[in-house]
Design a protein around this motif. Structure first.
Motif, PDB file in Angstrom:
ATOM      1  N   ASP A 152      -6.445  -7.743   1.396  1.00  0.00           N
ATOM      2  CA  ASP A 152      -5.855  -8.460   0.326  1.00  0.00           C
ATOM      3  C   ASP A 152      -4.437  -7.806   0.324  1.00  0.00           C
ATOM      4  OD1 ASP A 152      -4.798  -9.316  -1.973  1.00  0.00           O
ATOM      5  OD2 ASP A 152      -6.060  -8.642  -3.244  1.00  0.00           O
ATOM      6  N   ALA A 153      -3.422  -8.557   0.904  1.00  0.00           N
ATOM      7  CA  ALA A 153      -2.200  -7.731   1.293  1.00  0.00           C
ATOM      8  C   ALA A 153      -1.581  -7.138  -0.275  1.00  0.00           C
ATOM      9  CB  ALA A 153      -1.332  -8.756   2.058  1.00  0.00           C
ATOM     10  N   THR A 154      -2.098  -7.903  -1.165  1.00  0.00           N
ATOM     11  CA  THR A 154      -1.307  -7.462  -2.586  1.00  0.00           C
ATOM     12  C   THR A 154      -1.761  -6.158  -2.800  1.00  0.00           C
ATOM     13  OG1 THR A 154      -3.140  -8.403  -3.829  1.00  0.00           O
ATOM     14  CG2 THR A 154      -1.289  -9.967  -3.286  1.00  0.00           C
ATOM     15  N   ASN A 155      -3.090  -5.505  -2.167  1.00  0.00           N
ATOM     16  CA  ASN A 155      -3.314  -4.132  -2.342  1.00  0.00           C
ATOM     17  C   ASN A 155      -2.425  -2.943  -1.929  1.00  0.00           C
ATOM     18  OD1 ASN A 155      -5.505  -4.878  -3.965  1.00  0.00           O
ATOM     19  ND2 ASN A 155      -6.979  -5.021  -2.213  1.00  0.00           N
ATOM     20  N   ILE A 156      -1.724  -3.389  -0.835  1.00  0.00           N
ATOM     21  CA  ILE A 156      -0.965  -2.233  -0.202  1.00  0.00           C
ATOM     22  C   ILE A 156      -0.131  -1.361  -1.097  1.00  0.00           C
ATOM     23  CG2 ILE A 156      -0.675  -3.528   2.076  1.00  0.00           C
ATOM     24  CD1 ILE A 156       2.272  -4.016   1.365  1.00  0.00           C
ATOM     25  N   THR A 157      -0.071  -0.022  -0.810  1.00  0.00           N
ATOM     26  CA  THR A 157       0.466   0.812  -1.681  1.00  0.00           C
ATOM     27  C   THR A 157       1.788   1.451  -1.178  1.00  0.00           C
ATOM     28  OG1 THR A 157      -1.218   2.708  -0.845  1.00  0.00           O
ATOM     29  CG2 THR A 157      -1.638   1.493  -2.617  1.00  0.00           C
ATOM     30  N   CYS A 158       2.076   1.146  -0.005  1.00  0.00           N
ATOM     31  CA  CYS A 158       3.267   1.919   0.753  1.00  0.00           C
ATOM     32  C   CYS A 158       4.529   1.426  -0.239  1.00  0.00           C
ATOM     33  CB  CYS A 158       3.633   1.470   2.002  1.00  0.00           C
ATOM     34  SG  CYS A 158       4.939   1.977   2.915  1.00  0.00           S
ATOM     35  N   SER A 159       5.405   2.638  -0.661  1.00  0.00           N
ATOM     36  CA  SER A 159       6.375   2.455  -1.371  1.00  0.00           C
ATOM     37  C   SER A 159       7.796   2.154  -0.716  1.00  0.00           C
ATOM     38  CB  SER A 159       6.596   3.521  -2.363  1.00  0.00           C
ATOM     39  OG  SER A 159       7.598   3.514  -3.103  1.00  0.00           O
ATOM     40  N   ILE A 160       8.474   1.309  -1.287  1.00  0.00           N
ATOM     41  CA  ILE A 160       9.958   0.950  -0.565  1.00  0.00           C
ATOM     42  C   ILE A 160      10.926   0.855  -1.917  1.00  0.00           C
ATOM     43  CG2 ILE A 160      11.539  -0.414   0.583  1.00  0.00           C
ATOM     44  CD1 ILE A 160       9.171  -1.883   1.816  1.00  0.00           C
ATOM     45  N   ARG A 161      11.684   2.217  -2.064  1.00  0.00           N
ATOM     46  CA  ARG A 161      12.267   2.143  -3.463  1.00  0.00           C
ATOM     47  C   ARG A 161      13.813   2.129  -2.994  1.00  0.00           C
ATOM     48  NH1 ARG A 161      10.313   7.405  -2.794  1.00  0.00           N
ATOM     49  NH2 ARG A 161      11.732   8.878  -3.093  1.00  0.00           N
TER      50      ARG A 161
END
Length: 414
Positions: A152-161
């Motif tokens: 479920d690609a919406t689960n990814i947690t990698c942050s891009i800020r």
């Protein structure tokens, strides 16, 4: 539906078959030796896998033969082939899983090249596209994460800020194919720029990350069914306070899921095309084995169980091929989004059918079929990983069922 080869495809197919006979099959041992040495060198030095001299030689030959970038439908960059036209050519390359790079048609570079060609800015294309098209560099696609169910690609947690004129990336990825190669010069990374967005499919973005950016650490290579796939690799990679220019964002914030869907359609079907080629090779090996091997007083080929398995293998391959061709035709005629159900079906059917063919071939070889003396174990590992890569079987089956049930949940007039 017309699946006959066009004259252009027939010519390319003939030339590709000749190239395989002249340059790929005779170099199998050399490829294996160079790949093993690359692995040993990396193990000793703690570094990345070096490229194979053989592949650089073959790339020059393939390019001279006009067998280059065949996967790209844009004639300005590739051969201008449709998905349907590319299918029989990709299948041929799949007969030896490592050979696709010789034609600059190997994953993940194919998908990344298409992403930059279709969604990249002019500046991004100027920096990255031509080196990829020329086969001078390699790339990786950083999406899967160890801490979440990445199916479920919406689960990814990698942050891009966003911080001023830069994006700051923090996250951990793994099974990042190609990232162990010293010639991997960029990642296309998927992470979250807007994790609180009510629309879960607008939280993600994709960004280009040069591989030499400070803060990137290749932690370890990940084995694929206990096999370390030099010179490509599938490592675990940590991104810690990785800063890249804001201009590196692809298409804009919140467009990552959209890009992923566009990227994964061709990528999934290309895997399935190659899988058919592997299954054909496995069937050839099985047939050669059973006509030459005697057990209980007669060749295996005269024993009913092996005739049954060979007949089943041929039927499984043909079923898979026609389903793949149909999916490719649908992609060409109605687009990837409308053809999503057909793509999902072949993504389940191809590895499962081909695993059965390969497994029976392994059985025909007995103990030898489990050893390094045939390619069957490598074939099996590739096929088995495809039941997880680019979405597991369960996700695709669920999507197929939802599509099938859609008309029943809200029937017209009720």
């Amino acid at each position: 539906m017309e699946f006959a080869y066009t004259p252009k495809v027939q010519s390319l197919r003939t030339r590709l078959l000749d190239f395989m006979d002249e340059h790929i099959y005779p170099n199998e041992r050399r490829q294996a030796e160079e790949a093993h040495q690359s692995y040993l060198n990396a193990l000793k030095s703690g570094g990345l896998y070096t490229g194979l001299p053989l592949l650089e030689e073959l790339k020059a030959k393939a390019r001279a033969a006009g067998l280059w970038n065949l996967f790209l439908p844009e004639a300005s960059h590739g051969a201008g082939l449709t998905n349907l036209e590319y299918a029989p050519l990709c299948e041929i390359m799949g007969r030896r899983y490592w050979s696709a790079e010789a034609f600059n048609c190997s994953a993940p570079d194919t998908g990344n090249t298409e992403v930059i060609a279709r969604y990249g800015s002019e500046a991004q294309k100027a920096r990255w596209l031509q080196p990829l098209l020329d086969g001078e560099i390699r790339s990786a696609f950083a999406m899967t994460e160890p801490a979440v169910a990445s199916s479920d690609a919406t689960n990814i947690t990698c942050s891009i800020r966003r911080e001023g004129d830069e994006y700051v990336i923090d996250g951990r990825k793994w099974y990042i194919t190609g990232a162990m190669n010293e010639r991997c010069k960029l990642f296309i990374l998927m992470g979250k720029t807007d994790p609180d967005n009510a629309n879960r499919h607008r939280q993600q973005s994709m960004i280009i990350v040069p591989a030499d950016t400070p803060g990137i650490t290749v932690v370890r290579d990940m084995a694929l069914v206990n096999h370390y796939d030099a010179p490509f690799g599938h490592p675990e990679v940590v991104f810690e306070n990785v800063r890249v220019p804001a201009d590196n964002i692809l298409l804009g914030e919140g467009r990552g899921f959209e890009i992923a869907q566009g990227r994964l359609g061709p990528g999934r079907i290309h895997h399935c095309m190659r899988m058919i080629g592997m299954a054909e090779s496995a069937l050839e090996m099985m047939c050669e084995r059973v006509v030459s091997r005697v057990a209980f007083g007669k060749p295996l080929a005269e024993q009913g169980v092996w005739r049954e398995r060979i007949a089943k293998a041929r039927m499984l391959i043909e079923q898979t091929r026609w389903m793949v061709l149909h999916a490719a035709w649908r992609m060409d005629t109605v687009g990837n989004k409308v053809a999503a159900s057909e793509i999902a079906m072949i993504k389940v059917i191809a590895p499962n059918n081909c695993i059965q063919v390969i497994d029976d071939a392994m059985q025909a070889f007995g103990a030898m079929g489990l050893s390094q003396d045939t390619l069957l174990v490598n074939f099996w590992a590739y096929a088995r990983h495809l039941r997880v890569a680019d979405g597991p079987d369960e996700v695709h089956r669920n999507a197929i069922a939802k599509h099938e049930l859609a008309g029943y949940a809200n029937p017209k007039g009720k």
